[in-house]
Design a protein around this motif. Structure first.
Motif, PDB file in Angstrom:
ATOM      1  N   LYS A  53       8.791  -1.200  14.757  1.00 37.98           N
ATOM      2  CA  LYS A  53       8.537  -1.722  13.412  1.00 37.98           C
ATOM      3  C   LYS A  53       7.460  -2.809  13.483  1.00 37.98           C
ATOM      4  CE  LYS A  53       9.653  -2.805   9.111  1.00 37.98           C
ATOM      5  NZ  LYS A  53       9.608  -1.880   7.992  1.00 37.98           N
ATOM      6  N   ILE A  54       6.512  -2.764  12.553  1.00 38.36           N
ATOM      7  CA  ILE A  54       5.492  -3.813  12.495  1.00 38.36           C
ATOM      8  C   ILE A  54       5.548  -4.479  11.119  1.00 38.36           C
ATOM      9  CG2 ILE A  54       3.058  -4.401  12.803  1.00 38.36           C
ATOM     10  CD1 ILE A  54       2.685  -1.679  14.213  1.00 38.36           C
ATOM     11  N   TYR A  55       5.654  -5.808  11.132  1.00 37.86           N
ATOM     12  CA  TYR A  55       5.500  -6.592   9.906  1.00 37.86           C
ATOM     13  C   TYR A  55       4.150  -7.286   9.971  1.00 37.86           C
ATOM     14  CZ  TYR A  55      10.615  -6.297   9.345  1.00 37.86           C
ATOM     15  OH  TYR A  55      11.915  -5.864   9.192  1.00 37.86           O
ATOM     16  N   CYS A  56       3.555  -7.552   8.812  1.00 35.65           N
ATOM     17  CA  CYS A  56       2.311  -8.323   8.794  1.00 35.65           C
ATOM     18  C   CYS A  56       2.358  -9.319   7.637  1.00 35.65           C
ATOM     19  CB  CYS A  56       1.109  -7.393   8.654  1.00 35.65           C
ATOM     20  SG  CYS A  56      -0.459  -8.249   8.917  1.00 35.65           S
ATOM     21  N   ALA A  57       2.073 -10.602   7.961  1.00 37.72           N
ATOM     22  CA  ALA A  57       2.135 -11.653   6.944  1.00 37.72           C
ATOM     23  C   ALA A  57       0.783 -12.354   6.830  1.00 37.72           C
ATOM     24  CB  ALA A  57       3.222 -12.674   7.325  1.00 37.72           C
ATOM     25  N   VAL A  66       0.551   0.950   7.223  1.00 40.63           N
ATOM     26  CA  VAL A  66       0.988   1.105   8.616  1.00 40.63           C
ATOM     27  C   VAL A  66       2.140   0.152   8.938  1.00 40.63           C
ATOM     28  CG1 VAL A  66       0.126   1.200  11.008  1.00 40.63           C
ATOM     29  CG2 VAL A  66      -1.502   1.313   9.115  1.00 40.63           C
ATOM     30  N   ALA A  67       2.085  -1.021   8.332  1.00 39.72           N
ATOM     31  CA  ALA A  67       3.083  -2.058   8.603  1.00 39.72           C
ATOM     32  C   ALA A  67       3.749  -2.450   7.287  1.00 39.72           C
ATOM     33  CB  ALA A  67       2.385  -3.277   9.209  1.00 39.72           C
ATOM     34  N   GLU A  68       4.789  -3.263   7.373  1.00 36.34           N
ATOM     35  CA  GLU A  68       5.390  -3.783   6.136  1.00 36.34           C
ATOM     36  C   GLU A  68       4.812  -5.165   5.869  1.00 36.34           C
ATOM     37  OE1 GLU A  68       9.680  -3.481   5.906  1.00 36.34           O
ATOM     38  OE2 GLU A  68       9.744  -5.109   4.429  1.00 36.34           O
ATOM     39  N   ASN A  69       4.134  -5.314   4.743  1.00 34.23           N
ATOM     40  CA  ASN A  69       3.564  -6.620   4.406  1.00 34.23           C
ATOM     41  C   ASN A  69       4.669  -7.600   4.022  1.00 34.23           C
ATOM     42  OD1 ASN A  69       0.930  -5.773   4.804  1.00 34.23           O
ATOM     43  ND2 ASN A  69       0.650  -5.145   2.676  1.00 34.23           N
TER      44      ASN A  69
END
Ligand code: AMP
Ligand code: GLY
Length: 441
Positions: A53-57, A66-69
């Motif tokens: 899982k990739i989160y991006c803030a 691609v990731a969850e903002n």
């Protein structure tokens, strides 16, 4: 996190007996930032078999595919830390220097969280020009000679006694605006007034250094203490318009495969600049643990440092990371935990990337214009400043998109990238037509 069946392929270890229990679970990663650089980082992480899982803030519209903002600012250290703890984040990767300069790495480490990026102290290599110059002088890293001042009259009298152009650098983070190349005494006087009397950027000192000439290039390395893993060299195009005309921007395009750099130059830059600087930071008690970005110049007297940054470059990252064959999660984790990483492997191709920016950038510009045609593009598109509004993709920043293509040589990469750029429709974007021009002159 949900348990999964143990899949040794998720680990970077080749011998099953070396695989730790925790290696068997897909990793959760948080990337801090929301531009093209972070999109390239997220994209490289998504290629890792270890990453689940990739989160991006805060992320952006493209990253969100691609990731969850995560709607948190890159400098909201407390918010980001709480998020990482709550969501079982295994590793955080920091893009922007602002987050490093406010101490995100120190705060995460104190909370027992793994993070890729430099401590606040080590970030001084970027945030303080004077610290960087003193370090280079002390350890014999080649750079322009300099003097630093806090007194306006002393600075002015020194500048008056030297040849022009004069290079004046505010000693601190100044959002890319703290460097003035003064062509004559009146320009120098105005800049020194701004920096030392009016404190336009804050109450800092000014570094005055010799003016150097030659082509500039960027050398990004992953650095863990004195271990330095080089990335392919790249060159940014800072001016807004073709022919290197117009105002300075954050960067309008970049490419790898620099025609003016020999293998000997590269080796010199690696050994005498990047490795020496990493070792110097260890000796100073400020070991690096992230990316060291050398802004270098090939002068008639050899390669010299123009500046250091403590982070991935933007737009350089967008042309460099697509060439990485190794697992980036392994590199990030190794640096974050201080264990040696396997040698990094890079594709033998070259890459070229063109930035599409809002008309008016780097001055004032309008947002909210619809972007069409991305589904037709055959290649990589990194989002720099985009958003979704009412189901439509729209412009949401100065630099909006970067299209990147690879090829066996720059001519092939350039032909391909411009073919793809022309498929993108938007009423308010412009781009440079001459990225990598020095390879074709
Ligand atoms: P910096 O923020 O230190 O990278 O400076 C911004 C830009 O100013 C560089 O990319 C160079 O183009 C230019 N510059 C900085 N220092 C020098 C120097 N000593 N000689 C010539 N140009 C310089
Ligand atoms: N490409 C310039 C920078 O990242 O600072």
């Amino acid at each position: 996190m949900d348990a999964v069946f143990c899949k040794p392929s998720m680990s970077n270890k080749s011998d099953p007996k070396d695989i730790r229990f925790e290696d068997c679970f897909p990793k959760t990663v948080l990337v801090v930032g929301g531009g093209g650089r972070e999109h390239a980082i997220v994209d490289a992480l998504a290629r890792s078999p270890q990453v689940g899982k990739i989160y991006c803030a805060p992320g952006n519209a493209g990253i969100g595919l691609v990731a969850e903002n995560v709607p948190l600012k890159d400098t909201d250290v407390e918010g980001l830390k709480a998020f990482a703890l709550e969501h079982g984040v295994d590793l955080t990767v920091v893009g922007p220097e602002a987050a490093l300069a406010v101490g995100i790495v120190d705060a995460f480490r104190a909370a027992g969280l793994k993070i890729f990026g430099h401590t606040k102290e080590a970030t001084a290599i970027e945030s303080s020009k004077e610290f960087a110059k003193r370090l280079m002088e002390k350890y014999g890293v080649p750079t322009a000679s300099y003097k630093a001042f806090s007194d306006y009259n002393e600075a002015l009298s020194y500048v008056s006694s030297r040849p022009f152009p004069a290079v004046l650098k505010y000693d601190g983070l100044a959002a890319g605006k703290g460097v003035v190349i003064a062509q004559d005494l009146s320009e120098a006087t105005k800049a020194l007034e701004d920096m030392l009397l009016d404190h336009t950027f804050g109450a800092g000192r000014v570094v005055v250094e010799d003016f150097l000439t030659g082509p500039e290039f960027s050398f990004l390395c992953f650095v863990d203490g004195s271990r330095v893993y080089p990335m392919p060299l790249s060159q940014d195009h800072k001016r807004a318009y073709d022919g290197d005309k117009g105002p300075n921007t954050g960067g309008m395009g970049a490419y790898t495969g620099l025609p003016f750099i020999t293998e000997e130059d590269r080796w010199f830059a690696y050994q005498e600049i990047m490795c020496k600087t990493a070792a110097a930071m260890v000796a100073e008690g400020k070991p690096l643990s992230g990316v060291l970005y050398g802004g270098l110049m090939k002068t008639p007297q050899g390669i010299k440092v123009i500046e250091f940054n403590a982070r991935f470059g933007d737009p350089e990252t967008e042309v460099v990371l697509p060439l990485l064959e190794s697992d980036i999660y392994t590199i990030f984790e190794s640096v974050a935990t201080g264990v040696p990483a396997p040698d990094t492997v890079w594709r033998e191709e070259v890459t070229l990337g063109v930035v599409l920016a809002s008309k008016g950038y780097p001055g004032s510009y309008q947002k909210g214009y619809e972007i069409q045609g991305l589904d037709q593009v055959d290649g990589i598109v990194f989002h720099m400043g985009t958003a979704f509004r009412e189901g439509k993709l729209v412009t949401n920043g100065g630099r909006v998109l970067m299209v990147v293509a690879g090829g066996p040589d720059l001519a092939a990469a350039r032909a391909k990238v411009y073919e793809e750029v022309r498929k993108i429709g938007c009423d308010n974007l412009f781009y440079r037509n001459d990225i990598a021009h020095c390879a074709f002159e």
